[in-house]
Scaffold this motif. Sequence first.
Motif, short mmCIF file in Angstrom:
data_model
loop_
_atom_site.label_atom_id
_atom_site.label_comp_id
_atom_site.label_asym_id
_atom_site.label_seq_id
_atom_site.Cartn_x
_atom_site.Cartn_y
_atom_site.Cartn_z
N ALA A 218 18.87 42.86 20.71
CA ALA A 218 17.83 42.08 21.44
C ALA A 218 16.59 41.58 20.60
N PHE A 219 16.27 42.37 19.67
CA PHE A 219 15.49 42.06 19.00
C PHE A 219 15.68 40.77 17.95
N GLN A 220 16.84 40.56 17.67
CA GLN A 220 17.36 39.48 16.83
C GLN A 220 17.41 38.40 17.75
N LEU A 221 17.60 38.30 19.12
CA LEU A 221 17.57 37.32 20.00
C LEU A 221 16.19 36.86 20.18
N ILE A 222 15.35 37.76 20.22
CA ILE A 222 13.72 37.54 20.38
C ILE A 222 13.35 36.64 19.08
N LEU A 223 13.87 37.05 17.99
CA LEU A 223 13.43 36.41 16.76
C LEU A 223 14.02 35.04 16.71
N SER A 224 15.29 34.81 17.44
CA SER A 224 15.77 33.32 17.33
C SER A 224 15.24 32.52 18.50
N SER A 225 14.32 33.07 19.42
CA SER A 225 13.87 32.33 20.31
C SER A 225 12.58 32.13 20.67
N VAL A 226 11.90 33.02 20.20
CA VAL A 226 10.38 33.20 20.42
C VAL A 226 9.53 32.55 19.52
#
Length: 504
Positions: A218-226
């Motif tokens: 979930a944190f990696q998704l945030i890093l790649s999107s936000v």
Amino acid sequence: MPAACTAVAGSCPYTRDVTSGRPEPFSARQRGPRATLPVALRLKRASGEALHVQVAVQLRAAVHAGALPPGLRLPGERNLAAELGVARGVVTEAYRLLAEWGVVEAAPGRGTRVTAAGGVPQANVTSRFLDDYTGVGPDPATPRLLSFLPGRTTTLPLDRRAWRQAWAEAARRPVPVEPPDPAGERELRLALAAYLSRVRGLVWPADHLIVTAGSLQAFQLILSSVPRPDDAVLMERVGYPLVHQAVQASRLRLIPAPVDTDGLLVSEALPGARLVYVTPSHQFPLGGRMSLERRHALLAWAQRHDALIVEDDYDGEVWHNVQPLPSLAQLDTEGRVLYLGTLSKVLTPSLRTGYLLAPPRWTDALVQARARLDSGHPVMVQWALTHLLTSGALDRHVARQRRWQQDVRGALLDSLNPLRAYSTLEGMQAGMHVCLTLHPPLDAALVAQRLLSHGVALSTLERMTLEGPVPNALLLAYGGLTAQQAREAAGRLVAVCQELLVRS
């Protein structure tokens, strides 16, 4: 000829060679089930440890010692329960545990027998995982390793019947022909939203809840999107090393932020950033809870700097003698908090299932990132979890897990009492780990190294510290231990510390 010994509590512990005095195991060549065990089991009803666990652990020890050889048929459940003076269900659960450990196997018409391998103990912590946290691998000569390493949760409180039923219900469904929804199956997201409302008081629309393969994903998704390239990410100076590594591997600037016993220090000196990652419910690894005042201050900081807060509530279901504080996501009125949670910590790490609660403006981007990454979570896992959630089985399990961890925590704290004058203990109000700060002349790295040779694996904070002085502390994660194992491991820790104090 060996002479039989005197029975103890209705059983014969072993036969003894009259010439050598050494115990000899009973033969496995028997046709019917034993009426009694050839070893004595001693149950401590006031110890706080579940009776079926005591039975299983003692039988496993007898197998490893050779007193119960491969092929030996154990007494029937009813007979052993009568011998021990316990309910039959205690023996049923003990035999089930032994089967899971590979110590026994049950077959129709053959009863429950010790396996050929006998559940020979293996090092239960891999060199890779040890190296991630401690920099040292296990001693291959260590016969039994007790682990205080993080990332482990016992499954002993799990209701096996409910667990099997959940997977059976999933298997009854038609085989899906469409790929999974990258956001997660809608019925699971609805069940998770209801669960979070019940258990954590967090009201969140299911449409903005994303099922993930754990909180790290979930944190990696945030890093790649936000954030955008070269944006700054604030991280707790002492924190979760895999999260640190995720930021370091990205094109983002990592800024270490100071922490104390109340978590992240929020002050006028705290620099601006696009994201800040925090663990307010139970700071990892120092163990403190972020105060309510500081939570409001962090939200105000985010507003001033137009920043987003990543709140990792990795073990928020477990607290001890206190009521949980409201999460940052509950206090947020501007859509600045992205909330991470996991079912792996409270059920089993093998599930690899977590969730991300996203503000509406970020949901689509995060779902698209999940679709690009792996197209979504395994549907069978989602169906089984949906059944556990909607049937109430997960709520009941959480309550059992909380009581279990409180018992283990109590045993651990009692066993660490002899070190009170030489250490400070933090993190006792929540979660499944505590942080033991050692006072000079005790050195955490040396204690950890000596303990590994005594069969106890734990972490120092060296690889969890981004910059500045490394706290002279030990991380004691007890989520995978029984109360008795916690006592034993803590006892070895105390003995090593006392030995080093005498030599200093």
